[in-house]
Design a protein around this motif. Structure first.
Motif, mmCIF file in Angstrom:
data_model
loop_
_atom_site.group_PDB
_atom_site.id
_atom_site.type_symbol
_atom_site.label_atom_id
_atom_site.label_comp_id
_atom_site.label_asym_id
_atom_site.label_seq_id
_atom_site.Cartn_x
_atom_site.Cartn_y
_atom_site.Cartn_z
ATOM 1 N N THR A 1 0.836 -1.206 0.000
ATOM 2 C CA THR A 1 0.000 0.000 0.000
ATOM 3 C C THR A 1 0.869 1.252 0.000
ATOM 4 O OG1 THR A 1 -0.149 -0.175 2.407
ATOM 5 C CG2 THR A 1 -1.968 -1.081 1.122
ATOM 6 N N ALA A 2 1.735 1.364 -0.974
ATOM 7 C CA ALA A 2 2.554 2.571 -1.130
ATOM 8 C C ALA A 2 1.796 3.570 -1.982
ATOM 9 C CB ALA A 2 3.889 2.215 -1.776
ATOM 10 N N PHE A 3 1.889 4.842 -1.623
ATOM 11 C CA PHE A 3 1.130 5.886 -2.331
ATOM 12 C C PHE A 3 1.943 6.419 -3.507
ATOM 13 C CE2 PHE A 3 0.004 10.313 -3.080
ATOM 14 C CZ PHE A 3 -1.367 10.196 -3.264
ATOM 15 N N ILE B 1 16.044 -7.669 -6.510
ATOM 16 C CA ILE B 1 14.776 -7.120 -7.006
ATOM 17 C C ILE B 1 13.947 -6.579 -5.844
ATOM 18 C CG2 ILE B 1 12.566 -7.710 -8.097
ATOM 19 C CD1 ILE B 1 14.101 -9.773 -9.779
ATOM 20 N N ALA B 2 13.920 -7.335 -4.739
ATOM 21 C CA ALA B 2 13.151 -6.913 -3.568
ATOM 22 C C ALA B 2 13.713 -5.619 -2.986
ATOM 23 C CB ALA B 2 13.154 -8.019 -2.517
ATOM 24 N N GLU B 3 15.041 -5.536 -2.960
ATOM 25 C CA GLU B 3 15.663 -4.329 -2.412
ATOM 26 C C GLU B 3 15.357 -3.113 -3.276
ATOM 27 O OE1 GLU B 3 20.131 -2.747 -1.116
ATOM 28 O OE2 GLU B 3 19.825 -4.807 -1.839
ATOM 29 N N ASP B 4 15.402 -3.314 -4.603
ATOM 30 C CA ASP B 4 15.079 -2.208 -5.510
ATOM 31 C C ASP B 4 13.619 -1.789 -5.387
ATOM 32 O OD1 ASP B 4 17.681 -2.312 -6.381
ATOM 33 O OD2 ASP B 4 17.236 -3.523 -8.171
ATOM 34 N N ASN C 1 11.862 -1.979 -2.592
ATOM 35 C CA ASN C 1 11.582 -1.624 -1.203
ATOM 36 C C ASN C 1 10.615 -2.613 -0.558
ATOM 37 O OD1 ASN C 1 11.898 -0.077 1.095
ATOM 38 N ND2 ASN C 1 10.142 1.242 0.631
ATOM 39 N N ALA C 2 10.836 -3.913 -0.832
ATOM 40 C CA ALA C 2 10.017 -4.982 -0.259
ATOM 41 C C ALA C 2 10.884 -5.871 0.618
ATOM 42 C CB ALA C 2 9.363 -5.810 -1.365
ATOM 43 N N GLU C 3 10.264 -6.395 1.660
ATOM 44 C CA GLU C 3 10.983 -7.267 2.600
ATOM 45 C C GLU C 3 10.620 -8.719 2.338
ATOM 46 O OE1 GLU C 3 11.163 -8.192 7.413
ATOM 47 O OE2 GLU C 3 10.089 -6.433 6.638
ATOM 48 N N ILE C 4 11.633 -9.568 2.165
ATOM 49 C CA ILE C 4 11.404 -10.988 1.916
ATOM 50 C C ILE C 4 11.523 -11.747 3.226
ATOM 51 C CG2 ILE C 4 12.312 -13.063 0.805
ATOM 52 C CD1 ILE C 4 13.020 -11.433 -1.580
ATOM 53 N N THR C 5 10.501 -12.516 3.562
ATOM 54 C CA THR C 5 10.528 -13.326 4.775
ATOM 55 C C THR C 5 10.794 -14.793 4.465
ATOM 56 O OG1 THR C 5 8.129 -13.577 4.641
ATOM 57 C CG2 THR C 5 8.964 -11.783 6.008
ATOM 58 N N GLU C 6 10.495 -15.241 3.243
ATOM 59 C CA GLU C 6 10.683 -16.655 2.906
ATOM 60 C C GLU C 6 10.698 -16.814 1.385
ATOM 61 O OE1 GLU C 6 8.579 -21.010 3.778
ATOM 62 O OE2 GLU C 6 7.470 -19.153 4.052
ATOM 63 N N ILE C 7 11.555 -17.710 0.916
ATOM 64 C CA ILE C 7 11.590 -18.067 -0.503
ATOM 65 C C ILE C 7 11.398 -19.579 -0.615
ATOM 66 C CG2 ILE C 7 13.003 -18.213 -2.589
ATOM 67 C CD1 ILE C 7 14.370 -15.660 -1.813
ATOM 68 N N VAL C 8 10.467 -19.986 -1.447
ATOM 69 C CA VAL C 8 10.226 -21.401 -1.705
ATOM 70 C C VAL C 8 10.378 -21.649 -3.195
ATOM 71 C CG1 VAL C 8 8.571 -23.287 -1.589
ATOM 72 C CG2 VAL C 8 8.669 -21.620 0.261
#
Length: 385
Positions: free
Chosen positions: A79-81, A273-276, A278-285
Motif C-alpha cells: 500500500t505505497a502511495f 529485485i526486492a531491495e530495488d 523496497n520490499a521485505e522478503i521473509t521466505e523463498i520457496v
C-alpha cells in the motif's frame, strides 16, 4: 464520470439561470445572439478553467489523505502511495470533454431562449404530472430490475450484453426519476384509496407536492449523485478489502516465473529485485513445474486441449505443508475450495497428457480431486505452453 457530468450539467443550468437576466438585457438591447454567446462562453470558460485547475491541484493531497485514512485500517507492504501521470492525464482529458459538453449546452440555450421566458423564469416551478399508481409501480420495478440487469449482463461480457447492461442502468435512473415525480403526487394517490388519511394531513401533502415540483431536477440530480457515490465507494472498498484479504490469507505474495531456457533465477537476484522495490522478503520457496497439454473431457461430452501446470507430489507437499499420496501412473486435480464450480468441471477416468518437449502422449488415471485454499499466489498463472 457519468455522475460528475450529470452534476456539471445541472450546475451549468444554475449558472445560466444566474446569468439569465443579463442575457435577457443583452438581447433586449439588440445585441445579436452570436455576440452574447461569446460573452457568456468567455466568462464560463474562465470559471471552468480555474475550477478544473484547482480541482487537479487539490486532487493529489486529497488522494493522499484518503489513502492515509485507508492505511489506518488496512496496511500491507504493497500500500505505497503514488500518483501516476496517466491518472492526471485522464482527469485533464475528462475536464476538456466536460467543458465541450457544457459549452455546447450554453450555446444551444442562448440560440433558442425566449427573452420573455427569461424574465419570468425565476418564478416558474418545474412541471410534474398528476399522481399515478401505475407510474409509481413502474418506478419501483425499474430501479431494482435495472440494477440487477446492469450487474448481471456486465458480468456475462460481450458487446451486446454490455450495451444491454447500460440500457438497464438507464432504466434504473429513469425509475429513480419516476419515483421522485410520484413522491410529489403521493397525496393524490393516497386520496383515491384512503381519503380520510389524506385530508388528515392535507397541508403536509400539498407542501410536499409544491416543493418537489419546484425542485424536481435538484432532487433528481442529488439522488443520482448519492447513488453514484455509494456504488463508487462500494466498488473501491470491495476491491481494496479483497486485495487486503488476499495479502493476509495467501501464504505467498509473489510468484516469479522463469523457464529452463532462460537460466536459473537465483536467490541473490530475487533479493536484489526486492531491495530495488523496497520490499521485505521473509521466505523463498522454490518449485519446479512442467507445463503440459491435457485433453479435458467435460460433462456435456465436449473436449478441448488446454495447458496444465503439473508438479510433483513432493513439491506439492513441501509448499502446502500437506502429506498427500498420488499413486504412480495417476494424477490428482487441485482446485481452490472457494471456487466450487471447478470441482465437477471434468469427467472421465483418465486424461491424455501431451509433453511438448519430448512430444510424448501419456494417459494417466485421475484420482480424487484435492481442495486447498491459497496454494499459490492469487495472480499466479502460465499463459501458454
Amino acid at each position: 464520470m457519468l455522475g460528475i457530468i450529470v452534476f456539471l450539467v445541472y450546475a451549468d443550468t444554475l449558472f445560466l439561470k444566474y446569468k439569465s437576466r443579463e442575457i435577457g438585457v443583452f438581447l433586449s438591447l439588440g445585441i445579436d445572439r452570436r455576440s452574447v454567446q461569446k460573452i457568456i462562453t468567455k466568462e464560463f470558460t474562465v470559471l471552468f478553467q480555474l475550477a478544473a485547475l484547482l480541482g487537479l491541484f487539490l486532487s493529489v493531497p486529497l488522494a493522499y489523505l484518503c489513502w492515509s485514512l485507508l492505511n489506518v485500517f488496512l496496511r500491507t507492504q504493497e500500500t505505497a502511495f503514488t500518483i501516476g501521470w496517466m491518472g492526471l492525464a485522464v482527469s485533464l482529458v475528462f475536464a476538456i470533454v466536460s467543458w465541450l459538453i457544457l459549452r455546447t449546452v450554453n450555446r444551444k440555450y442562448i440560440q433558442t431562449v425566449d427573452i420573455l421566458k427569461i424574465l419570468k423564469s425565476s418564478d416558474e416551478n418545474e412541471k410534474a404530472k398528476d399522481g399515478s399508481t401505475f407510474r409509481l409501480f413502474m418506478g419501483c420495478m425499474f430501479v431494482p430490475t435495472g440494477i440487477v440487469a446492469f450487474f448481471t449482463l456486465q458480468n456475462i461480457g460481450g458487446v451486446l450484453c454490455t450495451f444491454l447492461a447500460f440500457i438497464g442502468l438507464a432504466l434504473a435512473v429513469w425509475g429513480v426519476y419516476l419515483l421522485i415525480i410520484q413522491l410529489a403526487s403521493i397525496g393524490d394517490i393516497l386520496k383515491r384509496f384512503r381519503a380520510q388519511a389524506y385530508y388528515k394531513n392535507i397541508v403536509f401533502y400539498n407542501l410536499l407536492k409544491q416543493k418537489i415540483r419546484q425542485y424536481t431536477r435538484s432532487i433528481f440530480v442529488a439522488t443520482l449523485l448519492i447513488i453514484f457515490t455509494i456504488f463508487g465507494i462500494g466498488f473501491i472498498a470491495a476491491g481494496f478489502i479483497d486485495g487486503y484479504n488476499v495479502a493476509l490469507n495467501e501464504p505467498y505474495d509473489y510468484t516469479i516465473c522463469t523457464t529452463a531456457d532462460k537460466g536459473e533465477m537465483t536467490e541473490e537476484r530475487i533479493y536484489r529485485i526486492a531491495e530495488d522495490s523496497n520490499a521485505e522478503i521473509t521466505e523463498i520457496v522454490r518449485i519446479d513445474s512442467l507445463l503440459l497439454g491435457v485433453e479435458s473431457t467435460y460433462k456435456d461430452g465436449s473436449t478441448d486441449w488446454s495447458s496444465r501446470v503439473v508438479i510433483s507430489q513432493s513439491n506439492f507437499n513441501h509448499i502446502s505443508g500437506q502429506n498427500i499420496v498420488v499413486p504412480e501412473g495417476s494424477y490428482t486435480l487441485y482446485y481452490d475450495s472457494s471456487m466450487q464450480y471447478k470441482k465437477n468441471a471434468f469427467c472421465g477416468d483418465n486424461s491424455l497428457f501431451y509433453n511438448p518437449t519430448t512430444q510424448d502422449e501419456t494417459y494417466l488415471i485421475k484420482m480424487s480431486r484435492y481442495a486447498l485454499i491459497g496454494f499459490l499466489t492469487h495472480a499466479h498463472s502460465f499463459r501458454r505452453f
